[in-house]
Design an enzyme around this catalytic site. Structure first.
Site, PDB file in Angstrom:
ATOM      1  N   HIS A 100       0.812  -1.215   0.000  1.00 55.80           N
ATOM      2  CA  HIS A 100       0.000   0.000   0.000  1.00 55.80           C
ATOM      3  C   HIS A 100       0.846   1.266   0.000  1.00 55.80           C
ATOM      4  O   HIS A 100       0.349   2.354   0.271  1.00 55.80           O
ATOM      5  CB  HIS A 100      -0.924   0.026   1.212  1.00 55.80           C
ATOM      6  CG  HIS A 100      -1.878  -1.126   1.279  1.00 55.80           C
ATOM      7  ND1 HIS A 100      -1.550  -2.313   1.886  1.00 55.80           N
ATOM      8  CD2 HIS A 100      -3.143  -1.280   0.795  1.00 55.80           C
ATOM      9  CE1 HIS A 100      -2.571  -3.157   1.793  1.00 55.80           C
ATOM     10  NE2 HIS A 100      -3.553  -2.556   1.142  1.00 55.80           N
ATOM     11  N   HIS A 136      36.333 -34.907  13.513  1.00 55.75           N
ATOM     12  CA  HIS A 136      35.770 -35.348  12.226  1.00 55.75           C
ATOM     13  C   HIS A 136      36.736 -35.107  11.061  1.00 55.75           C
ATOM     14  O   HIS A 136      36.625 -35.743  10.024  1.00 55.75           O
ATOM     15  CB  HIS A 136      34.447 -34.615  11.948  1.00 55.75           C
ATOM     16  CG  HIS A 136      34.626 -33.207  11.447  1.00 55.75           C
ATOM     17  ND1 HIS A 136      35.110 -32.189  12.237  1.00 55.75           N
ATOM     18  CD2 HIS A 136      34.397 -32.648  10.218  1.00 55.75           C
ATOM     19  CE1 HIS A 136      35.153 -31.066  11.521  1.00 55.75           C
ATOM     20  NE2 HIS A 136      34.732 -31.315  10.301  1.00 55.75           N
ATOM     21  N   ASP A 138      34.599 -29.716  17.308  1.00 59.83           N
ATOM     22  CA  ASP A 138      34.788 -31.025  16.677  1.00 59.83           C
ATOM     23  C   ASP A 138      35.882 -30.952  15.612  1.00 59.83           C
ATOM     24  O   ASP A 138      35.612 -30.693  14.448  1.00 59.83           O
ATOM     25  CB  ASP A 138      33.463 -31.477  16.049  1.00 59.83           C
ATOM     26  CG  ASP A 138      33.541 -32.918  15.533  1.00 59.83           C
ATOM     27  OD1 ASP A 138      34.659 -33.404  15.267  1.00 59.83           O
ATOM     28  OD2 ASP A 138      32.478 -33.549  15.395  1.00 59.83           O
ATOM     29  N   HIS A 173      37.356 -35.162   6.249  1.00 60.32           N
ATOM     30  CA  HIS A 173      38.099 -34.277   5.350  1.00 60.32           C
ATOM     31  C   HIS A 173      39.400 -34.893   4.836  1.00 60.32           C
ATOM     32  O   HIS A 173      40.228 -34.191   4.252  1.00 60.32           O
ATOM     33  CB  HIS A 173      38.407 -32.948   6.048  1.00 60.32           C
ATOM     34  CG  HIS A 173      37.178 -32.177   6.425  1.00 60.32           C
ATOM     35  ND1 HIS A 173      36.150 -31.924   5.536  1.00 60.32           N
ATOM     36  CD2 HIS A 173      36.796 -31.599   7.600  1.00 60.32           C
ATOM     37  CE1 HIS A 173      35.193 -31.223   6.157  1.00 60.32           C
ATOM     38  NE2 HIS A 173      35.563 -31.024   7.402  1.00 60.32           N
ATOM     39  N   ASP A 200      31.158 -31.777   4.838  1.00 59.14           N
ATOM     40  CA  ASP A 200      30.388 -31.588   6.072  1.00 59.14           C
ATOM     41  C   ASP A 200      28.887 -31.670   5.832  1.00 59.14           C
ATOM     42  O   ASP A 200      28.152 -32.289   6.593  1.00 59.14           O
ATOM     43  CB  ASP A 200      30.700 -30.217   6.682  1.00 59.14           C
ATOM     44  CG  ASP A 200      32.092 -30.165   7.307  1.00 59.14           C
ATOM     45  OD1 ASP A 200      32.526 -31.182   7.888  1.00 59.14           O
ATOM     46  OD2 ASP A 200      32.732 -29.101   7.219  1.00 59.14           O
TER      47      ASP A 200
END
Lengths: 467, 109
Positions: free
Chosen positions: A129, A234, A231, A239, A382
């Site tokens: 509007h 991992h 972490d 990786h 990931d």
């Protein structure tokens, strides 16, 4: 609104003051984190009611990352972002301060800003509007010569809903929807000691370069947040192939791991680092960057002291509770915006020191794109893991099974003179346990006194930082 | 009849000032590159104050819907639908006082 026999006449004029929701208490959800047994109930990743409680308890109260000062240097410069699922405009004011507003017109709720970012905005006009708002959020006017003729229309008290508090720390702007929230510095606690590793390692400060990269991942927002909070474990498996491709070898935590590596946590914010100087920077694949990080580490001893100077480019990661994360050395900064229990919108930026040479800035920008972007080798590693960690819980029986967060339950380091909860070794679930403990504190408590004095607060022994 | 508005020194370069005139709608006075411009303090579109807008590159910018009006011709740019051009009143700086011709309903360019 009028009901019954008032024949369309309103009884009162609308009160358009901002509404900031009050927190509640969800003790049953808090119990989903079992601190005694180092277990987490999978409902925290899947349950819609838990998710709605997160939006109320965590995202409507925490200080959330909004922007870097360098993204909006001049009056009218703005970026659009999210706080939880709330769409927010962050805009530089004429007096140089920064305000943030809900991107929603108070008339029919339509968004008033459709683009991601812009420079020197004159204001924001709703597409529906024509209601028009200044960069200060105030309603400037409407369309059609209609409201001007309505003497009951009280323009002055209508505006975009302001984010209750906005503040910045060394270039990073944060906001909270809670007027009663503790200050940004109190929310961080002594964790600023660790933030300074990236934000204050060089005179001249920092900036974001190269825009933002956005992507979506079908995972719960806490999987990436807990990954960055502590972490590194991992990396060896997840990786390995990416590290092989870039480095010609596996992930290396440095020869002095046992002596140097640690995790630190305060109020659920956490950092893990191996203090190996350049391990993260090496993964970007540019020898010049490694040289730069080595030199910076030497130079920064004066500003940060020996220990933190070793952390600037080291194998490390960090999350500021709840959903703002970064990697020292790789210089990727990101927010994991929740989009339901099973989805996130990820926005990533590259941070550099303003005084870094241009070719170094450019190598950081390219290096981050090659590693931590939707097409980057590490981000793709990931994302798939987090998606399946989330999705398997569609299984009714699967989601009854507790998750194991017990690595390093007896690894607390009571001797090292560093701020916060210190645990030995970066290979540890300690920070992740404290992240979920903080999550449970937010579920449990409806007030900041309890929030700031629970188990995640820094132990008294480290009230004064080292150095 | 030319009507006295205010001392011309009150209009700084690059600024717009609102002046109330007895018996007539308020006017706005702008100064751009030294020259004075007088026009209704009312945007032709939504009746909002143009003095609450600002000058930019030789144009009056309405602060509400960001219509831009050329200071010399009044031609509108970037208009919301239905926004006509802006009209200007004849004006003079007489020995440090701004006078303008505000007669009738229509502005005199």
């Amino acid at each position: 609104m009028c009901e019954g026999d008032c024949k369309g006449a309103a009884k009162g004029r609308p009160n358009m003051k901002p509404v900031y929701p009050k927190a509640g208490s969800y003790p049953d959800f808090a119990k989903l984190v079992d601190r005694e047994n180092a277990q987490v109930d999978r409902r925290v990743f899947t349950d819609e009611q838990v998710y709605q409680a997160e939006l109320r308890q965590i995202f409507a109260r925490s200080w959330l990352f909004l922007a870097h000062e360098s993204q909006i240097p001049n009056p009218g410069d703005f970026v659009r972002t999210s706080m939880g699922e709330d769409d927010v405009i962050v805009v530089r004011q004429r007096d140089g301060s920064v305000n943030a507003f809900l991107n929603s017109c108070p008339h029919r709720g339509n968004r008033v800003c459709m683009v991601d970012a812009g420079k020197k905005a004159r204001g924001f006009i709703c597409n529906y509007h024509g209601w028009s708002f200044g960069i200060d959020g105030a309603l400037r006017g409407t369309d059609g010569k209609v409201y001007e003729k309505d003497e009951t229309f009280e323009k002055a008290q209508i505006g975009l809903t302001p984010v209750a508090q906005v503040d910045s720390y060394k270039g990073l702007i944060f906001g909270t929807f809670d007027p009663d929230a503790v200050s940004l510095l109190e929310f961080f606690g002594d964790f600023t000691y660790y933030l300074d590793i990236m934000l204050d390692n060089d005179e001249g400060g920092t900036e974001f370069i190269g825009g933002a990269i956005k992507s979506e991942i079908d995972c719960n927002w806490k999987f990436p947040a807990e990954n960055f909070v502590g972490d590194i474990l991992h990396a060896f498996w997840t990786h390995q192939s990416g590290a092989q491709a870039i480095l010609g070898g596996g992930v290396d935590l440095g020869k002095r791991y046992d002596e140097l590596a640690f995790q630190a946590s305060i109020y659920g914010h956490g950092i893990e680092t191996n203090l190996d100087k350049v391990g993260n920077t090496r993964t970007l694949g540019y020898p010049d960057l490694v040289d730069y990080a080595f030199e910076l580490s030497e130079k920064a001893k004066d500003r940060l002291g020996e220990l933190r100077a070793r952390a600037i480019g080291a194998v490390s990661s960090c999350t500021v509770f709840p959903n703002f994360s970064f990697l020292p050395g790789q210089n990727t900064f990101r927010v994991w915006h929740p989009r339901g229990p099973g989805k996130i919108e990820l926005v990533v930026w590259t941070l550099v020191n303003k005084n870094a040479p241009d070719h170094i800035k450019e190598q950081y920008r390219k290096g981050v794109m090659m590693t931590f972007s939707p097409g980057g080798v590490f981000e793709m590693d990931d994302g798939e893991n987090w998606e399946y960690s989330t999705r398997v819980n569609q299984g009714f029986v699967t989601r009854q099974q507790p998750l194991h967060y017990a690595l390093g339950i007896e690894s607390a380091d009571m001797e090292r003179d560093l701020p916060g909860h210190i645990h030995k070794g970066s290979l540890n679930d300690a920070n992740q346990r404290l992240f979920y403990t903080r999550w449970a504190e937010f579920m449990e408590h409806d007030n900041w006194t309890d929030l700031q004095n629970g188990a995640t607060a820094a132990p008294k022994k480290t009230a004064t930082a080292a150095e | 009849m030319m009507i006295e508005l205010c001392p011309s020194a009150e209009i700084a370069e690059g600024e717009i000032k609102r002046v109330d005139v007895e018996g007539l709608p308020a006017v706005a006075i702008a100064r751009h590159e030294g020259a004075l411009y007088v026009f209704p303090d009312r945007c032709p579109h939504a009746d909002e104050s143009l003095a609450e807008g600002w000058l930019e590159d030789g144009r009056v910018i309405c602060g509400v819907h960001f219509a831009e009006f050329d200071l010399d011709t009044g031609e509108v740019h970037n208009p919301p639908v239905g926004c006509p051009n802006l009209s200007f009143f004849k004006c003079e700086d007489r020995d440090g006082t701004v006078f303008a011709l505000l007669t009738g309903d229509n502005a005199n360019v």
